[in-house]
Design a protein around this motif. Structure first.
Motif, PDB file in Angstrom:
ATOM      1  N   LEU A   1       1.179  49.148  42.758  1.00 42.99           N
ATOM      2  CA  LEU A   1       0.131  48.614  41.893  1.00 42.99           C
ATOM      3  C   LEU A   1       0.521  48.783  40.441  1.00 42.99           C
ATOM      4  N   SER A   2      -0.147  48.022  39.611  1.00 38.94           N
ATOM      5  CA  SER A   2       0.069  48.073  38.171  1.00 38.94           C
ATOM      6  C   SER A   2      -1.300  48.149  37.518  1.00 38.94           C
ATOM      7  N   VAL A   3      -1.454  49.037  36.540  1.00 39.99           N
ATOM      8  CA  VAL A   3      -2.719  49.183  35.832  1.00 39.99           C
ATOM      9  C   VAL A   3      -2.484  48.853  34.366  1.00 39.99           C
ATOM     10  N   ARG A   4      -3.311  47.946  33.847  1.00 41.11           N
ATOM     11  CA  ARG A   4      -3.174  47.505  32.456  1.00 41.11           C
ATOM     12  C   ARG A   4      -4.532  47.545  31.768  1.00 41.11           C
TER      13      ARG A   4
ATOM     14  N   THR B   1      -6.118  41.213  42.176  1.00 38.78           N
ATOM     15  CA  THR B   1      -6.500  42.091  41.069  1.00 38.78           C
ATOM     16  C   THR B   1      -7.920  42.621  41.266  1.00 38.78           C
TER      17      THR B   1
ATOM     18  N   LEU C   1     -10.059  48.125  32.809  1.00 37.41           N
ATOM     19  CA  LEU C   1      -8.695  48.176  33.341  1.00 37.41           C
ATOM     20  C   LEU C   1      -8.523  47.041  34.333  1.00 37.41           C
ATOM     21  N   LEU C   2      -7.351  46.450  34.329  1.00 41.79           N
ATOM     22  CA  LEU C   2      -7.004  45.437  35.315  1.00 41.79           C
ATOM     23  C   LEU C   2      -5.968  46.058  36.246  1.00 41.79           C
ATOM     24  N   VAL C   3      -6.328  46.172  37.506  1.00 41.44           N
ATOM     25  CA  VAL C   3      -5.430  46.738  38.504  1.00 41.44           C
ATOM     26  C   VAL C   3      -4.852  45.580  39.315  1.00 41.44           C
ATOM     27  N   GLU C   4      -3.529  45.457  39.296  1.00 41.00           N
ATOM     28  CA  GLU C   4      -2.837  44.408  40.050  1.00 41.00           C
ATOM     29  C   GLU C   4      -2.207  45.043  41.284  1.00 41.00           C
TER      30      GLU C   4
ATOM     31  N   HIS D   1     -10.600  47.581  46.352  1.00 41.62           N
ATOM     32  CA  HIS D   1     -11.933  47.202  45.899  1.00 41.62           C
ATOM     33  C   HIS D   1     -12.997  47.964  46.691  1.00 41.62           C
TER      34      HIS D   1
ATOM     35  N   THR E   1      -5.645  44.648  47.974  1.00 37.99           N
ATOM     36  CA  THR E   1      -6.673  44.442  46.958  1.00 37.99           C
ATOM     37  C   THR E   1      -8.058  44.668  47.550  1.00 37.99           C
TER      38      THR E   1
END
Length: 57
Positions: free
Chosen positions: A7-10, A55, A17-20, A31, A27
């Motif tokens: 995962l990637s957190v931005r 996401t 935060l947007l978690v990819e 969630h 996902t």
């Protein structure tokens, strides 16, 4: 899953935060876990959780 991060957190603005995640299955699981923890009161105050195909915002 092989290769690459799971995962990637931005940051998404000042308060989000947007978690990819790598796929729709992970996902959905992420969630569901965020919602479970929010309901249990184990997260800081979260007012909205927005799922996408890969996401969670």
């Amino acid at each position: 899953m092989t290769g690459g991060p799971s995962l990637s957190v931005r940051p998404a603005g000042r308060h989000a935060l947007l978690v990819e995640l790598p796929d729709a299955e992970r996902t959905a699981a992420f969630h569901a876990e965020v919602l479970r923890r929010r309901a249990a009161g184990t997260l800081p105050p979260v007012t909205e959780v927005v799922p996408g195909a890969r996401t969670v915002l």
